[in-house]
Write a protein that holds these residues in place. Structure first.
Motif, PDB file in Angstrom:
ATOM      1  N   GLU A  79       0.666  -1.199  -0.415  1.00  0.00           N
ATOM      2  CA  GLU A  79      -0.405  -0.279  -0.195  1.00  0.00           C
ATOM      3  C   GLU A  79       0.730   1.272   0.108  1.00  0.00           C
ATOM      4  OE1 GLU A  79      -3.067   0.327   2.957  1.00  0.00           O
ATOM      5  OE2 GLU A  79      -4.176  -2.393   2.207  1.00  0.00           O
ATOM      6  N   TYR A  81       3.511   1.677  -1.863  1.00  0.00           N
ATOM      7  CA  TYR A  81       4.290   1.270  -2.616  1.00  0.00           C
ATOM      8  C   TYR A  81       3.599   1.581  -3.854  1.00  0.00           C
ATOM      9  CZ  TYR A  81       5.329  -0.464  -7.720  1.00  0.00           C
ATOM     10  OH  TYR A  81       5.700   0.080  -8.675  1.00  0.00           O
ATOM     11  N   VAL A  82       1.789   1.489  -3.686  1.00  0.00           N
ATOM     12  CA  VAL A  82       0.810   2.086  -5.098  1.00  0.00           C
ATOM     13  C   VAL A  82       0.925   3.704  -4.514  1.00  0.00           C
ATOM     14  CG1 VAL A  82      -1.815   2.344  -5.092  1.00  0.00           C
ATOM     15  CG2 VAL A  82      -0.508   0.003  -3.997  1.00  0.00           C
ATOM     16  N   ASP A  83       0.176   3.957  -2.755  1.00  0.00           N
ATOM     17  CA  ASP A  83       0.478   5.333  -2.342  1.00  0.00           C
ATOM     18  C   ASP A  83       2.041   6.734  -2.669  1.00  0.00           C
ATOM     19  OD1 ASP A  83      -0.758   7.522  -0.918  1.00  0.00           O
ATOM     20  OD2 ASP A  83       0.021   7.251   0.910  1.00  0.00           O
ATOM     21  N   ARG A  87      -1.420   6.535  -6.367  1.00  0.00           N
ATOM     22  CA  ARG A  87      -2.646   5.537  -6.885  1.00  0.00           C
ATOM     23  C   ARG A  87      -3.637   5.801  -5.722  1.00  0.00           C
ATOM     24  NH1 ARG A  87       0.639   1.664 -10.128  1.00  0.00           N
ATOM     25  NH2 ARG A  87       1.715   2.921 -11.731  1.00  0.00           N
ATOM     26  N   TRP A  89      -4.845   3.673  -2.997  1.00  0.00           N
ATOM     27  CA  TRP A  89      -3.869   2.628  -2.359  1.00  0.00           C
ATOM     28  C   TRP A  89      -5.404   1.516  -1.433  1.00  0.00           C
ATOM     29  CZ3 TRP A  89      -5.711   2.603   2.551  1.00  0.00           C
ATOM     30  CH2 TRP A  89      -5.667   3.812   2.881  1.00  0.00           C
ATOM     31  N   GLY A  93      -5.916  -3.055  -1.568  1.00  0.00           N
ATOM     32  CA  GLY A  93      -5.828  -3.228  -0.508  1.00  0.00           C
ATOM     33  C   GLY A  93      -6.982  -4.501  -0.211  1.00  0.00           C
ATOM     34  N   THR A 142      -4.730  -1.070   6.218  1.00  0.00           N
ATOM     35  CA  THR A 142      -5.690  -0.441   5.541  1.00  0.00           C
ATOM     36  C   THR A 142      -6.512   0.258   6.780  1.00  0.00           C
ATOM     37  OG1 THR A 142      -6.404  -2.614   4.254  1.00  0.00           O
ATOM     38  CG2 THR A 142      -8.011  -0.874   3.764  1.00  0.00           C
ATOM     39  N   ARG A 145      -3.980   3.144   7.889  1.00  0.00           N
ATOM     40  CA  ARG A 145      -4.390   4.485   6.581  1.00  0.00           C
ATOM     41  C   ARG A 145      -5.388   4.906   6.546  1.00  0.00           C
ATOM     42  NH1 ARG A 145       0.594   4.024   4.009  1.00  0.00           N
ATOM     43  NH2 ARG A 145      -0.802   4.564   1.555  1.00  0.00           N
TER      44      ARG A 145
END
Length: 239
Positions: A79, A81-83, A87, A89, A93, A142, A145
């Protein structure tokens, strides 16, 4: 990029809390005895089992803790990395959680609600526990966050404490109070109880444990698709 807690996120987290209760019914009553989301219980089960407590499986508790840790680490890295790439995340997730739960549910298809091997820590049971615990590890990353107040989705102790601490006339100012906060806390606690109640009832009615894992998988997948399809401002608007 962090989504702001709003009506859509709060409702989604409450729904995930309900299915957590269902998941834990399967984990404790059929697969374990062990939890896959409430790791405090597993740490205590593991300690008690290592000291020879009857009816507890150190393998089940240990595998659950290990699976949860693996899911939490992998989920955090993924997550993040996606953030970093700006993008959504939250969507991957939820979909990752859904895939892990679906794998666990499919593997558990031949495990019955009255499985005589429950509590014996067979290989199939332990693998299902590991997959579901990994899904709950990802889920915890998830929800941490997202930071929806009072709805962590996998535990209810803090929500219950905050609800009691916010009651008038003994409201604790540091905890916070008010109809909206108190309502959210009460719904959070009620959702966990309702999920566990429904899960235990369905198992008593001989519904396959796999179904009780596939339903949460479907819920997580649908939520992921909805948050992907909805405009970000509409889905993540402030409450």
């Amino acid at each position: 990029m962090k989504p702001r807690a709003g009506v859509g996120l709060t409702s989604a987290m409450v729904l995930l809390t309900v299915v957590t209760g269902m998941i834990e019914a399967v984990s404790f009553l059929v697969l374990g005895p062990a939890f896959t989301a409430v790791q405090t219980g597993n740490l205590l089960f593991l300690a008690f089992a290592l000291m020879g407590a009857a009816a507890l499986s150190p393998a089940a508790a240990g595998v659950s803790v290990a699976g949860f840790m693996a899911g939490a680490v992998a989920g955090s890295l993924f997550e993040a990395y996606v953030d970093v790439h700006d993008r959504r995340w939250l969507v991957p997730g939820l979909i990752t959680e859904a895939l892990l739960l679906a794998c666990g549910g499919l593997l558990a298809w031949h495990i019955g609600a009255d499985d005589p091997d429950a509590g014996r820590g067979t290989g199939r049971h332990l693998v299902v526990i590991a997959l579901v615990a990994a899904a709950m590890g990802v889920r915890n990353v998830t929800t941490m966050r997202v930071q929806v107040p009072d709805v962590p989705t996998t535990v209810s102790t803090r929500a219950l404490t905050a609800f009691l601490g916010g009651l008038v006339p003994a409201a604790d100012r540091r905890i916070g109070s008010g109809p909206r906060a108190e309502g959210r806390r009460l719904v959070s606690v009620g959702a966990m109880f309702a999920g566990g109640l429904v899960g235990a009832w369905l198992l008593r009615e001989a519904v396959r444990p796999a179904v009780l894992l596939l339903v949460p998988a479907a819920v997580a997948l649908v939520l992921g698709v909805l948050f992907w399809a909805l405009p970000r401002r509409r889905a993540w608007e402030p409450d």
